[in-house]
Design a protein around this motif. Structure first.
Motif, PDB file in Angstrom:
ATOM      1  N   VAL A  88     -75.874 147.792  -4.715  1.00  0.00           N
ATOM      2  CA  VAL A  88     -77.235 148.285  -4.925  1.00  0.00           C
ATOM      3  C   VAL A  88     -77.856 148.708  -3.597  1.00  0.00           C
ATOM      4  O   VAL A  88     -78.419 149.803  -3.476  1.00  0.00           O
ATOM      5  N   ALA A  89     -77.741 147.854  -2.582  1.00  0.00           N
ATOM      6  CA  ALA A  89     -78.314 148.169  -1.261  1.00  0.00           C
ATOM      7  C   ALA A  89     -77.706 149.435  -0.693  1.00  0.00           C
ATOM      8  O   ALA A  89     -78.410 150.288  -0.145  1.00  0.00           O
ATOM      9  N   SER A  90     -76.403 149.581  -0.809  1.00  0.00           N
ATOM     10  CA  SER A  90     -75.728 150.759  -0.286  1.00  0.00           C
ATOM     11  C   SER A  90     -76.191 152.025  -1.007  1.00  0.00           C
ATOM     12  O   SER A  90     -76.449 153.050  -0.370  1.00  0.00           O
ATOM     13  N   LEU A  91     -76.311 151.959  -2.317  1.00  0.00           N
ATOM     14  CA  LEU A  91     -76.733 153.134  -3.080  1.00  0.00           C
ATOM     15  C   LEU A  91     -78.169 153.528  -2.753  1.00  0.00           C
ATOM     16  O   LEU A  91     -78.476 154.716  -2.628  1.00  0.00           O
ATOM     17  N   VAL A  92     -79.052 152.536  -2.592  1.00  0.00           N
ATOM     18  CA  VAL A  92     -80.466 152.826  -2.310  1.00  0.00           C
ATOM     19  C   VAL A  92     -80.661 153.283  -0.870  1.00  0.00           C
ATOM     20  O   VAL A  92     -81.276 154.316  -0.611  1.00  0.00           O
ATOM     21  N   VAL A  93     -80.132 152.524   0.081  1.00  0.00           N
ATOM     22  CA  VAL A  93     -80.389 152.786   1.499  1.00  0.00           C
ATOM     23  C   VAL A  93     -79.549 153.950   2.030  1.00  0.00           C
ATOM     24  O   VAL A  93     -80.064 154.850   2.689  1.00  0.00           O
ATOM     25  N   ASP A  94     -78.261 153.935   1.744  1.00  0.00           N
ATOM     26  CA  ASP A  94     -77.356 154.928   2.323  1.00  0.00           C
ATOM     27  C   ASP A  94     -77.278 156.236   1.546  1.00  0.00           C
ATOM     28  O   ASP A  94     -76.960 157.277   2.116  1.00  0.00           O
ATOM     29  N   HIS A  95     -77.535 156.173   0.228  1.00  0.00           N
ATOM     30  CA  HIS A  95     -77.340 157.368  -0.592  1.00  0.00           C
ATOM     31  C   HIS A  95     -78.603 157.856  -1.288  1.00  0.00           C
ATOM     32  O   HIS A  95     -78.562 158.830  -2.035  1.00  0.00           O
ATOM     33  N   GLY A  96     -79.733 157.157  -1.080  1.00  0.00           N
ATOM     34  CA  GLY A  96     -81.017 157.618  -1.606  1.00  0.00           C
ATOM     35  C   GLY A  96     -81.202 157.502  -3.107  1.00  0.00           C
ATOM     36  O   GLY A  96     -82.062 158.176  -3.675  1.00  0.00           O
ATOM     37  N   TRP A  97     -80.428 156.654  -3.763  1.00  0.00           N
ATOM     38  CA  TRP A  97     -80.572 156.484  -5.209  1.00  0.00           C
ATOM     39  C   TRP A  97     -81.874 155.751  -5.514  1.00  0.00           C
ATOM     40  O   TRP A  97     -82.390 154.988  -4.703  1.00  0.00           O
ATOM     41  N   GLY A  98     -82.381 155.909  -6.724  1.00  0.00           N
ATOM     42  CA  GLY A  98     -83.534 155.147  -7.183  1.00  0.00           C
ATOM     43  C   GLY A  98     -83.109 153.735  -7.571  1.00  0.00           C
ATOM     44  O   GLY A  98     -81.943 153.500  -7.928  1.00  0.00           O
ATOM     45  N   TRP A  99     -84.063 152.810  -7.513  1.00  0.00           N
ATOM     46  CA  TRP A  99     -83.747 151.416  -7.807  1.00  0.00           C
ATOM     47  C   TRP A  99     -83.188 151.194  -9.205  1.00  0.00           C
ATOM     48  O   TRP A  99     -82.184 150.482  -9.345  1.00  0.00           O
ATOM     49  N   PRO A 100     -83.785 151.741 -10.275  1.00  0.00           N
ATOM     50  CA  PRO A 100     -83.271 151.429 -11.618  1.00  0.00           C
ATOM     51  C   PRO A 100     -81.803 151.820 -11.813  1.00  0.00           C
ATOM     52  O   PRO A 100     -81.014 151.030 -12.329  1.00  0.00           O
ATOM     53  N   LEU A 101     -81.439 153.020 -11.366  1.00  0.00           N
ATOM     54  CA  LEU A 101     -80.052 153.455 -11.517  1.00  0.00           C
ATOM     55  C   LEU A 101     -79.116 152.620 -10.652  1.00  0.00           C
ATOM     56  O   LEU A 101     -78.034 152.201 -11.091  1.00  0.00           O
ATOM     57  N   ALA A 102     -79.525 152.346  -9.415  1.00  0.00           N
ATOM     58  CA  ALA A 102     -78.692 151.547  -8.506  1.00  0.00           C
ATOM     59  C   ALA A 102     -78.495 150.129  -9.050  1.00  0.00           C
ATOM     60  O   ALA A 102     -77.386 149.577  -8.993  1.00  0.00           O
ATOM     61  N   ILE A 103     -79.546 149.544  -9.601  1.00  0.00           N
ATOM     62  CA  ILE A 103     -79.421 148.200 -10.174  1.00  0.00           C
ATOM     63  C   ILE A 103     -78.482 148.219 -11.380  1.00  0.00           C
ATOM     64  O   ILE A 103     -77.658 147.324 -11.553  1.00  0.00           O
ATOM     65  N   GLY A 104     -78.572 149.256 -12.207  1.00  0.00           N
ATOM     66  CA  GLY A 104     -77.659 149.382 -13.342  1.00  0.00           C
ATOM     67  C   GLY A 104     -76.206 149.470 -12.894  1.00  0.00           C
ATOM     68  O   GLY A 104     -75.326 148.808 -13.460  1.00  0.00           O
ATOM     69  N   VAL A 105     -75.950 150.275 -11.858  1.00  0.00           N
ATOM     70  CA  VAL A 105     -74.581 150.395 -11.330  1.00  0.00           C
ATOM     71  C   VAL A 105     -74.140 149.062 -10.729  1.00  0.00           C
ATOM     72  O   VAL A 105     -73.002 148.621 -10.928  1.00  0.00           O
ATOM     73  N   GLY A 106     -75.041 148.382 -10.004  1.00  0.00           N
ATOM     74  CA  GLY A 106     -74.706 147.079  -9.425  1.00  0.00           C
ATOM     75  C   GLY A 106     -74.339 146.061 -10.488  1.00  0.00           C
ATOM     76  O   GLY A 106     -73.368 145.307 -10.343  1.00  0.00           O
ATOM     77  N   LEU A 107     -75.101 146.035 -11.577  1.00  0.00           N
ATOM     78  CA  LEU A 107     -74.780 145.122 -12.679  1.00  0.00           C
ATOM     79  C   LEU A 107     -73.418 145.456 -13.290  1.00  0.00           C
ATOM     80  O   LEU A 107     -72.640 144.561 -13.624  1.00  0.00           O
ATOM     81  N   ALA A 108     -73.144 146.743 -13.444  1.00  0.00           N
ATOM     82  CA  ALA A 108     -71.847 147.157 -13.998  1.00  0.00           C
ATOM     83  C   ALA A 108     -70.702 146.763 -13.076  1.00  0.00           C
ATOM     84  O   ALA A 108     -69.655 146.286 -13.539  1.00  0.00           O
TER      85      ALA A 108
END
Length: 181
Positions: A88-108
């Protein structure tokens, strides 16, 4: 010395004096507080403890549920959660993803890692291969390396919830702490 009990004010003063005589610094950080501390609005340690304690309670509950259902103590369970957090941190900080999508991917990612580990380790628990308990330790070590090498290792990242939170008895409860509670 950081004293985190709920001893009396007199006991705290006596301990401070004894430690000062030995050249030791002393900080009183009562866990439950007392009337004087409550009136002064200095229960930050207590509130922080509630949020941290709730997190530890959820982790312990997960460990018990996994152990009861599989009869294996999974040493990698916390690290699987950490892997999901790093993703989640990598997707949000390094790739600019939004929190909801990043959290969904992290859970998966966490669920997939846990499911794959369970399938591999429980496939034949007594068939002469790596015992499941040892396998969870190996998975723990592997995930730590993956996090450090490819997901940025130890670092801070912004919280998913903004705002100032609320103030209760002089203690600020941040939105993230409120979510945990």
């Amino acid at each position: 010395v950081v004293e985190c009990s709920s001893i009396s004010l007199e006991g705290s003063a006596e301990l401070r004096k004894m430690l000062a005589g030995k050249g030791v610094e002393y900080l009183a950080a009562p866990v439950s507080g007392n009337a004087k501390v409550i009136k002064a609005g200095k229960l930050t340690f207590v509130v922080s403890g509630l949020a941290g304690g709730a997190s530890y309670a959820l982790l312990a509950l997960g460990l018990v549920l996994v152990n009861r259902s599989s009869r294996i103590l999974n040493f990698a369970q916390g690290e699987i959660g950490a892997l999901a957090t790093f993703v989640v941190a990598s997707l949000v900080v390094d790739h600019g993803w939004g929190w909801p999508l990043a959290i969904g991917v992290g859970l998966a990612v966490g669920a997939t890692t846990s499911g794959a580990a369970g399938a591999v380790l429980m496939r034949n628990p007594s068939g002469g291969r790596v015992p499941p308990l040892v396998g969870t330790v190996a998975l723990l070590a592997f995930l730590v390396v993956v996090e450090a090498k490819w997901l940025g290792g130890n670092r801070s990242f912004p919280t998913p919830l903004g705002g100032n939170g609320i103030t209760l008895a002089g203690v600020v409860l941040t939105p993230t702490r409120l979510l945990v509670l």
